[in-house]
Design a protein around this motif. Structure first.
Motif, PDB file in Angstrom:
ATOM      1  N   ALA A 172      59.454  -3.442  34.054  1.00 11.80           N
ATOM      2  CA  ALA A 172      60.794  -3.336  34.618  1.00 11.80           C
ATOM      3  C   ALA A 172      61.115  -1.876  34.903  1.00 11.80           C
ATOM      4  O   ALA A 172      60.985  -1.015  34.026  1.00 11.80           O
ATOM      5  N   ASN A 173      61.505  -1.596  36.138  1.00 13.58           N
ATOM      6  CA  ASN A 173      61.816  -0.222  36.520  1.00 13.58           C
ATOM      7  C   ASN A 173      63.038  -0.253  37.418  1.00 13.58           C
ATOM      8  O   ASN A 173      63.050  -0.935  38.436  1.00 13.58           O
ATOM      9  N   GLY A 174      64.043   0.473  37.058  1.00 16.52           N
ATOM     10  CA  GLY A 174      65.291   0.408  37.782  1.00 16.52           C
ATOM     11  C   GLY A 174      65.342   1.226  39.051  1.00 16.52           C
ATOM     12  O   GLY A 174      66.179   0.986  39.913  1.00 16.52           O
ATOM     13  N   THR A 175      64.467   2.217  39.199  1.00 20.45           N
ATOM     14  CA  THR A 175      64.617   3.125  40.338  1.00 20.45           C
ATOM     15  C   THR A 175      63.362   3.294  41.173  1.00 20.45           C
ATOM     16  O   THR A 175      63.439   3.438  42.389  1.00 20.45           O
ATOM     17  N   THR A 176      62.175   3.298  40.570  1.00 24.68           N
ATOM     18  CA  THR A 176      60.960   3.580  41.328  1.00 24.68           C
ATOM     19  C   THR A 176      59.956   2.447  41.185  1.00 24.68           C
ATOM     20  O   THR A 176      60.241   1.420  40.582  1.00 24.68           O
ATOM     21  N   SER A 177      58.793   2.654  41.752  1.00 28.65           N
ATOM     22  CA  SER A 177      57.784   1.609  41.801  1.00 28.65           C
ATOM     23  C   SER A 177      56.819   1.702  40.635  1.00 28.65           C
ATOM     24  O   SER A 177      56.659   2.747  40.006  1.00 28.65           O
ATOM     25  N   VAL A 178      56.155   0.595  40.362  1.00 30.86           N
ATOM     26  CA  VAL A 178      55.060   0.543  39.401  1.00 30.86           C
ATOM     27  C   VAL A 178      53.787   0.441  40.215  1.00 30.86           C
ATOM     28  O   VAL A 178      53.626  -0.475  41.021  1.00 30.86           O
ATOM     29  N   GLY A 179      52.869   1.394  40.052  1.00 29.93           N
ATOM     30  CA  GLY A 179      51.696   1.435  40.910  1.00 29.93           C
ATOM     31  C   GLY A 179      50.391   1.402  40.148  1.00 29.93           C
ATOM     32  O   GLY A 179      50.334   1.734  38.964  1.00 29.93           O
ATOM     33  N   VAL A 180      49.353   0.969  40.843  1.00 29.06           N
ATOM     34  CA  VAL A 180      47.984   1.038  40.342  1.00 29.06           C
ATOM     35  C   VAL A 180      47.220   1.905  41.330  1.00 29.06           C
ATOM     36  O   VAL A 180      47.029   1.509  42.484  1.00 29.06           O
ATOM     37  N   THR A 181      46.807   3.092  40.928  1.00 24.67           N
ATOM     38  CA  THR A 181      46.135   4.024  41.822  1.00 24.67           C
ATOM     39  C   THR A 181      44.808   4.455  41.237  1.00 24.67           C
ATOM     40  O   THR A 181      44.581   4.355  40.034  1.00 24.67           O
TER      41      THR A 181
END
Length: 439
Positions: free
Chosen positions: A158-167
């Motif tokens: 859960a993230n209120g402002t930005t993205s959760v990424g897999v890089t």
């Protein structure tokens, strides 16, 4: 403090008092210290502030509870990073507290000393003691594969402002979701959902639901969009909007390449040759294969222009020029859209004289159009005076729209003993000449 031996228990503080009374306050001889600690060798265990030590050294807090402000604990030697880095022959398990990293460098045995704190020596380098190193507070590097078993519970990011990424910096960035039965990925925004899944031995699908107005699949740059089956691209959509089936370089809004000569590859399943004919225009193809409209042809009309002559108007025939058969010259007007001209000619003549010379000559009747001889003719041999001959011709000619003149002309083509230039008087005994055209 109490000192506990193996055979008996003696007050450690009493021993200390006994020795210290006889020693000056400012200096304690090293021999006294050795005497104090040598006495501990008598026992296998030593306790501080307790009479029953539970290990080699058992230290009990002087004030384990209560409101005392006195300090309890063990004070580990404090050194800066440079001092730790310069130590030689350090025994394994030696512990220190690094209170300053402004000195020295983070190399060699101090490679892990990047912050103040407790460190122990593992025989090769100083290792941070119980570092707070987790995904919530610090970046880290996995030493190998890690498996998190959720035991049937859901893991949510859960993230209120930005993205959760897999890089990744490797060749391939990969995210997978699979099981023996179905692998799926769900994207949602409010009540709108894009659901992508693949079933074992069943269809793979991309579906959307909710109140979203469109499912748009494509590119945002100038590269084409392609759909493929069995590893081969079958449909291509270029950045300019051209669509190609069977070709990856469509040159028109829609280009279909069947791959088979003289076969369009386009089929109207519910429209065949047996379908009823309605109003509209016909379809055709041009030289480049473009589908174009073709004007509906007008209904076919048959126009007839004919002449039948029995006037017996005589005419002379010789070998020097072709003579028009009397009654055969007639004008023909071919309208726009005219396709073919059907011509039928029949002539019967009587040879009325005997030209100079000897022998029997050959005579030819030939069709002329606009004064030009055609390839339609018939030849017969004259066998003597008062004999007759018949000529019959039928042909089809294609003429351009407009006015034309047609006629039949006769000429002696082989004298065979007849004097050149001598006339043969011909008397018509029957004639039929007609021309018909389609438009």
């Amino acid at each position: 403090m109490k000192y506990t031996g193996a055979a008996s228990t003696v007050s450690y503080s009493q021993k200390m008092k006994y020795h210290l009374k006889k020693i000056p306050m400012k200096r304690i001889p090293f021999s006294i210290i050795l005497t104090i600690f040598s006495s501990s060798l008598i026992s296998a265990q030593m306790g501080i502030n307790n009479t029953s030590p539970l290990s080699t050294l058992d230290i009990t807090a002087k004030n384990a509870t209560g409101i005392s402000t006195n300090v309890d604990g063990i004070l580990v030697p404090r050194v800066d990073r440079q001092r730790a880095q310069n130590m030689n022959s350090v025994p394994v398990s030696t512990m220190i507290y690094v209170n300053n990293i402004a000195t020295g460098t983070q190399t060699d045995t101090a490679a892990n000393i990047d912050a103040t704190g407790y460190y122990y020596y593992n025989g090769t380098a100083w290792i941070k003691l119980n570092p707070i190193n987790n995904i919530y507070t610090t970046d880290g590097t996995l030493g190998g594969i890690r498996t998190v078993t959720t035991n049937g519970n859901t893991v949510n990011f859960a993230n209120g402002t930005t993205s959760v990424g897999v890089t990744t910096t490797a060749t391939e960035g990969k995210f997978s979701a699979g099981s023996p039965t179905r692998g799926s990925i769900t994207l949602s925004a409010g009540t709108n959902i894009v659901y992508t899944y693949v079933d074992d031995a069943s269809a793979a699908q991309i579906n959307s639901s909710g109140t979203s107005t469109k499912l748009s699949i494509g590119t945002t740059n100038a590269s084409p969009l392609a759909l493929k089956t069995n590893g081969t691209e079958r449909l291509t959509l270029l950045s300019n909007g051209n669509v190609g089936i069977g070709t990856t370089t469509p040159s028109s809004a829609f280009e279909l390449a069947s791959g088979t000569a003289n076969t369009s590859g386009l089929r109207f399943t519910n429209l065949s040759s047996s379908a009823p004919i309605n109003t509209g225009q016909a379809l055709g193809v041009d030289a480049s294969g473009n589908v174009v409209t073709v004007a509906n042809p007008s209904p076919t009309n048959v126009s007839v222009s004919s002449v039948n002559s029995t006037s017996e108007a005589n005419f002379n025939v010789n070998d020097l020029a072709a003579t028009i058969v009397s009654g055969t010259s007639q004008p023909i007007t071919v309208p726009a859209g005219g396709k073919a001209l059907f011509i039928n000619f029949m002539l019967g003549v009587d040879y009325a004289n005997n030209p100079l010379g000897s022998g029997t000559a050959y005579y030819e009747a030939r069709l002329y159009i606009d004064g030009v001889a055609t390839d339609c003719y018939m030849r017969t041999q004259e066998v003597g005076i008062s004999t007759n001959a018949s000529f019959t011709m039928s042909t089809i000619k294609f003429l351009a729209a407009g006015n034309h003149t047609i006629d039949v002309r006769m000429q002696r083509t082989f004298n065979n003993g007849t004097t050149s230039g001598a006339n043969m008087l011909c008397t018509p005994i029957s004639m039929s000449f007609n021309a018909s055209y389609l438009n």
